[in-house]
Enzyme design. Structure first.
Site, PDB file in Angstrom:
ATOM      1  N   CYS A 188      27.564 -28.306 -20.976  1.00 59.61           N
ATOM      2  CA  CYS A 188      27.877 -26.878 -21.091  1.00 59.61           C
ATOM      3  C   CYS A 188      26.731 -26.073 -20.492  1.00 59.61           C
ATOM      4  O   CYS A 188      25.698 -26.620 -20.108  1.00 59.61           O
ATOM      5  CB  CYS A 188      28.109 -26.484 -22.548  1.00 59.61           C
ATOM      6  SG  CYS A 188      26.627 -26.575 -23.580  1.00 59.61           S
ATOM      7  N   ASP A 248      36.586  -9.906   4.111  1.00 58.60           N
ATOM      8  CA  ASP A 248      36.648 -10.386   5.483  1.00 58.60           C
ATOM      9  C   ASP A 248      37.805  -9.673   6.171  1.00 58.60           C
ATOM     10  O   ASP A 248      38.786  -9.294   5.515  1.00 58.60           O
ATOM     11  CB  ASP A 248      36.867 -11.902   5.489  1.00 58.60           C
ATOM     12  CG  ASP A 248      37.107 -12.435   6.892  1.00 58.60           C
ATOM     13  OD1 ASP A 248      36.243 -12.221   7.747  1.00 58.60           O
ATOM     14  OD2 ASP A 248      38.167 -13.041   7.118  1.00 58.60           O
ATOM     15  N   ASP A 284      39.187 -15.892   4.081  1.00 57.16           N
ATOM     16  CA  ASP A 284      40.168 -16.966   4.250  1.00 57.16           C
ATOM     17  C   ASP A 284      39.746 -18.028   5.248  1.00 57.16           C
ATOM     18  O   ASP A 284      40.403 -19.059   5.371  1.00 57.16           O
ATOM     19  CB  ASP A 284      41.508 -16.375   4.699  1.00 57.16           C
ATOM     20  CG  ASP A 284      41.481 -15.923   6.153  1.00 57.16           C
ATOM     21  OD1 ASP A 284      40.424 -15.416   6.585  1.00 57.16           O
ATOM     22  OD2 ASP A 284      42.492 -16.083   6.858  1.00 57.16           O
ATOM     23  N   ASP A 302      33.886 -18.132   6.348  1.00 61.64           N
ATOM     24  CA  ASP A 302      33.610 -17.361   5.136  1.00 61.64           C
ATOM     25  C   ASP A 302      33.031 -18.214   4.012  1.00 61.64           C
ATOM     26  O   ASP A 302      32.593 -17.684   2.992  1.00 61.64           O
ATOM     27  CB  ASP A 302      34.892 -16.688   4.622  1.00 61.64           C
ATOM     28  CG  ASP A 302      35.502 -15.735   5.634  1.00 61.64           C
ATOM     29  OD1 ASP A 302      34.726 -15.004   6.272  1.00 61.64           O
ATOM     30  OD2 ASP A 302      36.726 -15.737   5.794  1.00 61.64           O
TER      31      ASP A 302
END
Length: 830
Positions: free
Chosen positions: A12, A441, A639, A643
């Site tokens: 965790c 973008d 996309d 990127d």
């Protein structure tokens, strides 16, 4: 010196924070980055002050494992994230826990609601078998969930209590007291003291210990399910590069391994081939799709002297280039390193519950100790003192505290998926509510990513004649912009003429004879070289370029006959999404590899004030980092492969679902419906979930604050109120029920943007008479889509329009079609 380590045993964010703190305490350590998802740690340190072994020893002393992690030649990460096997093992633990918990609860509490018990378990005379049966049913649950004891007590030993510590202390106290009670009953049966037996018969805590472990395991399992792998992006990036390359050596072409390509080699790439390394073109020409690297949707013409980039694709033509960047020095390899480094540099998010647990655990233990001492010294009965102390620990057990976050996150991520927003982890959902800057973008995110014809400017001929000439010239062309022109020609039903003497003029355009007359199509350089005057359209060309459009010039018989402009246009939803984000107080930036003129033109249409253009992948990542340094919490939406580093560097990376696999894998959130309005949904959903988590934590602590004083006997002197162990366990369970019920309210989350009206939209099939050609089909489609709230497509062969709307009636649509000059013969509504 910077060194990478693999760390084992982290489960965790409290674990990663503990590892971070332990290593930071060492003299000579300058910076530490712990990545829970990849189970890795990057340490920057002075090797003259602290050694690699000192760092490993610090991690081991904190209760975890560590080894030095060497990198391969490509610099890719070798550490692996938690696998599906881990989730499967946790699911098995959960099933086993419930398998034994259900009969345990039946035996321990079934008689309270009138359920029958076997004879050998009924009555005080069978108290020993009654208690032993519960103990035996509890043991498997404690064994399969022993990790809580290992991690929890280890954390306590190192003075860094976490959620596991609360679970370990509460369940162990219940279990140990149950064993104590079992022996006391056995002693009572042995000496015939049935009053002693009766006293402990209802004070067994085995069911409490089992319920604590099972409910926390359920919460952990839900939390694990809400996380998805994000480390496959590196492998996907590496897969972009071909494994082999064709090089020219000693005058002969030969295929060699990519690792064998050297700087200075002449590399050969043909149409459809992927460029293996960076280089400079020495022969040939081709249109190269660089969208994977630069984000530019329109392929770039490459001629002698042009630079080419690894992992880009030649769409046509032939290239020979001299390799200038190979191995670790290629653009692709640099992107891989950026993704890796950005991922390792993400600071872990400390959960609110873990922060509170660090104070809560010692405080509860102190209260339990004080309670036991007071009761012992005041009443003088050890059993009363032990009962009260254990009751404090039981009621303070953090079942609700442990479920508060993961249950809300699980429901929230489920609602996100229903609305087209795939949220990969609870961390992403938690951070998104703080986002105050969204970076978009351009290509494929704000825009469609597919060039279309935007303007047709006929000069000396009619529009149909201009399109006919354009069809003849572009029909045989392999240039990507030709596809946009041919789509426009097809939509308008223009006939393609026969051509002769067709030829491609590299970097300029095409030539052919149509109707026996010479015709050209291309750029300004081509027409100027062939003495075609452009004076009549100079202003128009400048205006089109200023709007971010690419003008294609057409000439016939030495005269300019018209201009067709092509551009990558914004999506219909982009303006609405950007406006909504700005109304929510979120700054919107546009980041693109396109030229500044094109970027500014798109930004002006969409009211975007902040534009960063002409950037390469490494520049995008740096731009995100620069915005973060101003104190902004940044969400990056993209996309493309280019990127990926920016998506990982951002506080929240958001990928368009129709984008590349690398972008999707690098991101924290994926927009499955390829709609920017879902960014608004993600932010709203995140805010709702965080609000719900805070409510859950309030309820969890409300019960503790009410129950702990009651369990400690604070009200006993005045009101004779004293909480029994059974009621303590019931209160603990009730607090969990409140938390889960409150989290389920998130199912009522609804999106207010138009992108989700489809869920209640009507679909109409409208049969239309009178459509004879593609011109007719396009006209009907245009008039229908011009109606607000309507999305329509028209099939000419079926003579039918498919309309999606939730606001416009069939009569209104019929009237629109009739006014356009066509006849509606039937309307079918679904």
């Amino acid at each position: 010196m910077k060194q990478r380590f693999s760390v084992t045993g982290m489960t965790c964010t409290a674990c990663s924070s503990h590892v971070h703190g332990s290593v930071c305490k060492l003299n000579g350590v300058e910076d530490v980055q712990v990545n829970l998802m990849t189970n890795s740690m990057t340490v920057e340190y002075d090797p003259y002050v602290v050694t690699e072994q000192d760092i490993i020893s610090a991690v081991v002393a904190a209760g975890y494992g560590a080894t030095s992690d060497a990198k391969d030649k490509k610099g890719s990460a070798t550490a692996k994230p938690q696998t599906d096997l881990t989730q499967h093992a946790m699911k098995q633990r959960l099933w086993i826990s419930f398998l034994f918990l259900l009969p345990l609860m039946y035996v321990s509490m079934g008689h309270m609601i009138g359920l029958p018990l076997p004879t050998f378990l009924s009555g005080h005379g069978n108290a020993a078998s009654f208690a032993l049966t519960q103990f035996l049913l509890c043991l498997p649950i404690a064994y399969v969930n022993r990790v809580y004891y290992e991690k929890g007590f280890s954390a306590l030993w190192h003075r860094a209590p976490n959620m596991d510590s609360l679970v370990a202390v509460g369940s162990a106290a219940s279990l140990l007291y149950g064993i104590f009670a079992l022996y006391r009953m056995a002693y009572g049966l042995g000496i015939g003291d049935m009053a002693l037996v009766a006293r402990y018969h209802k004070d067994l805590y085995f069911e409490s210990a089992a319920m604590i472990l099972t409910l926390i395991t359920l919460g952990k399992y839900l939390e694990t399910r809400s996380k998805h792998k994000t480390t496959q992006a590196l492998q996907a990036l590496m897969d972009l590069a071909p494994s082999t390359a064709v090089v020219e050596r000693d005058g002969k072409e030969q295929t060699v391994s990519l690792d064998d390509v050297r700087v200075g080699d002449i590399v050969v790439v043909r149409a459809g081939g992927r460029i293996p390394v960076d280089g400079i073109v020495v022969d040939g020409h081709a249109a190269v799709d660089e969208s994977a690297i630069t984000g530019e949707s329109i392929p770039v013409e490459k001629v002698v002297g042009s630079s080419v980039i690894s992992a880009t694709v030649t769409q046509n033509g032939f290239l020979k280039f001299r390799a200038t960047g190979v191995g670790e020095d290629t653009t692709l390899s640099r992107i891989i390193r950026l993704v890796e480094d950005a991922g390792a540099g993400k600071a872990p998010i400390a959960k609110t519950a873990d922060k509170i647990a660090a104070i809560f655990v010692p405080v509860v233990m102190l209260i339990a100790l004080i309670t036991g001492m007071v009761w012992f010294f005041v009443g003088g009965v050890f059993e009363d003192a032990l009962t009260s102390a254990v009751c404090v620990l039981v009621i303070s057990c953090p079942c609700a505290l442990g479920l508060a976050t993961p249950v809300a996150i699980m429901v929230g991520t489920g609602q996100g998926a229903k609305h087209g927003v795939l949220i990969k982890s609870g961390e992403a959902l938690e951070i998104t509510h703080k986002v105050d800057c969204v970076v978009l973008d351009k290509t494929g995110t704000i825009t469609t990513g597919k060039p279309v014809v935007t303007d047709i400017v006929p000069l000396t001929v009619a529009e149909d004649e201009l399109l006919r000439i354009a069809a003849g010239l572009e029909h045989q062309s392999e240039h990507p912009l030709s596809d946009a022109v041919m789509r426009a020609v097809t939509e308008r039903g223009v006939e393609i003429p026969s051509v002769s003497d067709f030829s491609v003029l590299p970097g300029q355009g095409v030539f052919a004879e149509i109707d026996g007359e010479p015709c050209f199509a291309g750029n300004e350089r081509l027409l100027t070289a062939n003495a075609v005057s452009l004076d009549a359209v100079r202003g128009k060309l400048d205006m089109l370029s200023a709007e971010g459009k690419t003008p294609l010039l057409f000439a016939k018989n030495g005269t300019l006959i018209g201009v067709i402009a092509v551009a990558d246009v914004p999506k219909e939803s982009s303006l609405e999404a950007i406006t909504a984000l700005q109304k929510m107080g979120i700054a919107v930036h546009m980041l693109t590899g396109d030229n500044r003129r094109t970027a500014q033109a798109v930004a002006a249409k969409l009211n975007i004030d902040h534009v960063i253009a002409d950037v390469l992948p490494q520049d995008k990542e740096a731009a995100i980092a620069a915005i973060q340094q101003t104190g902004k919490t940044v969400a990056m939406v993209g996309d493309g492969i280019n990127d990926a580093p920016a998506l990982v560097r951002a506080d929240v990376g958001i990928a368009i679902g129709a984008g590349t696999d690398v972008a999707v894998e690098s991101a924290d959130i994926v927009l499955m419906k390829n709609d920017l309005r879902d960014v608004v949904t993600a932010v709203r959903l995140s805010r709702s979930v965080i609000r719900n988590i805070r409510q859950n934590l309030f309820w969890a602590f409300f019960y503790n604050c009410l129950g702990i004083p009651l369990a400690a006997g604070v009200f006993y002197p005045l009101l004779a109120w004293r909480l029994s162990p059974m009621f303590g366990a019931a209160a603990m369970s009730l607090s969990s029920l409140f938390v889960v019920t409150n989290a389920l309210r998130l199912r009522r989350f609804r999106c207010s943007t138009q992108s989700h009206k489809k869920e209640v939209s009507r679909v109409m099939k409208i049969t239309i008479e009178g459509m004879m050609c593609q011109h007719c089909r396009k006209r009907v489609e245009d008039v229908l889509n011009a109606v607000p709230g309507v999305q329509a497509t028209v099939d000419l062969d079926q003579k039918q329009a498919t309309v999606v709307t939730d606001t416009v009636s069939a009569d209104e649509l019929t009237a629109v079609i009739t006014q356009a000059g066509y006849t509606v013969t039937a309307v079918e509504t679904n």
